[in-house]
Enzyme design. Sequence first.
Site, short mmCIF file in Angstrom:
data_model
loop_
_atom_site.label_atom_id
_atom_site.label_comp_id
_atom_site.label_asym_id
_atom_site.label_seq_id
_atom_site.Cartn_x
_atom_site.Cartn_y
_atom_site.Cartn_z
N HIS A 82 0.92 -0.96 -0.04
CA HIS A 82 0.06 -0.07 -0.06
C HIS A 82 0.84 1.15 0.16
O HIS A 82 1.93 1.35 0.71
CB HIS A 82 -1.21 0.00 1.40
CG HIS A 82 -1.65 1.44 1.29
ND1 HIS A 82 -2.72 1.45 0.71
CD2 HIS A 82 -1.57 2.54 2.12
CE1 HIS A 82 -3.53 2.68 0.55
NE2 HIS A 82 -2.64 3.17 1.66
N ASP A 161 -15.39 3.64 7.27
CA ASP A 161 -14.27 4.46 7.04
C ASP A 161 -14.68 5.45 5.90
O ASP A 161 -14.36 6.82 5.80
CB ASP A 161 -13.01 3.80 6.19
CG ASP A 161 -12.07 4.52 5.91
OD1 ASP A 161 -11.52 5.41 6.60
OD2 ASP A 161 -11.81 4.56 4.75
N SER A 183 -7.79 4.49 9.22
CA SER A 183 -8.72 4.67 7.82
C SER A 183 -7.72 3.50 6.76
O SER A 183 -8.45 2.90 6.05
CB SER A 183 -8.52 5.92 7.49
OG SER A 183 -8.93 6.18 6.03
N LYS A 187 -8.89 -0.61 5.67
CA LYS A 187 -9.18 -1.31 4.27
C LYS A 187 -8.12 -2.35 3.82
O LYS A 187 -8.41 -3.15 3.16
CB LYS A 187 -9.11 0.23 3.15
CG LYS A 187 -10.25 0.95 3.30
CD LYS A 187 -10.10 2.13 2.62
CE LYS A 187 -9.12 3.23 3.12
NZ LYS A 187 -9.35 4.62 2.99
#
Length: 431
Positions: A82, A161, A183, A187
């Site tokens: 990410h 979120d 947040s 995910k």
Amino acid sequence: MRIVDIISKKRDGLKNSYEEIYDLINGYLDGSVPDYQVSAWLMAVYFNHLSSEERVDLTEIMLNSGEKVDLSEIEGIKIDKHSTGGVGDKLSLIILPVVACAGIKAAKLSGRGLGHTGGTIDKLESIPGFKTSLSKENFINLVKKNGLAIAGQTASVAPADKKIYSLRDVTATVDEISLIAASIMSKKLAIDTQGIVLDVKVGSGAFMKNKEDAEELALSMIDIGRKHGRKMSAVVSNMNQPLGQMVGNSLEVIEAIDTLKGVGPTDVTELAEVISSRMLYLGGFSARQSEKEVYEIISSGAALNKFKIFVESQGGDPDIVEYPYDKLPVAKKIIEIKSKHSGYVKKIDTEKIGLASMLLGAGRAKKEDIIDPSVGLKVLKKIGDRVNLDETLVKLYINKKDYDEAEKLIHQAYEITNDKTEKEKSVIKIY
Ligand code: URA
């Protein structure tokens, strides 16, 4: 407990329990808690922050508000990556084929760009025919077959979120580290993987403007991930200048292909290698073995070949690998933005470069905006480079007649001085 008491505890610097955060967030989702109360709590968090326990609790509550992406059908080690977002960040297009070649399963859900930052899905959609909307079955089958697939994020993941983020956006509470960490992780943890490598960007084009905040965000996300049973690693990387040279959707695909061919810019290559190595490391390779493997996978052409298979499997034209400028949409009109000074590039306001690209049509000011995949810019001068008067700083690839605002932003973004300036490192810290 009454919602007002939950807010006053946070206002007074005390900790909220799991139950209190649960009541607040779920009450907001079902409409029984009004947005002014959640706004007040968010502002109290902004000033008093969340403890490690509270961050883990908030993450879990937001994670459990939606669907989890079950990948148990896929055998092997699944490692995700990410990025916190930046300008010119085309790394997923390079890294996923690399790690897939090493046997890691890379099942990635990615987002679209907003504001000055780009998104992987927009970049992929610049490839003629490429599909990012895949059925769950197709997504899983592609990962099983090729070792990788990339699809668009679904709204069913962490809806809490999504709702809270919209409220943060209008209450000046977005840039609070504990809220950002919860947040992002709500995910990421929804996707069933053994490990996650985070690329936390820091600098003028990133959310985190200074090293201390970026390190705190990295450590906070590592802590949340580990407490949820994941192997975690983070790379704090430089966003004081765009990553590589290309900014814009098809242009970034071209630069990703160049990097897979071994002729990409040094910063892109270095960061792609470091993040890929960390993914292999979490997947069970030793640190030395990971680096060696990644190097060999790229230099042998195996990763380029894997990229081609990936593109073709998701409906894209594989010929973009051999003929990128012919097969990808690239704007034909090129405008050179020339330096008004001579000297050395001292600073680049990277957010302004991202905004310039957005104004040309490569990004979105609002979620609903339609992007032009063929436009963007090429950054020829980076920090530490020598520049002569009238030498080109940036090339604009345009379709619109009007590029005045973009040009203005480019001139504002560059600080050129007589003092020699050191080149910037692309990797700042590895956890
Ligand atoms: N990205 C996210 O997903 N959440 C934040 O809060 C900030 C960046």
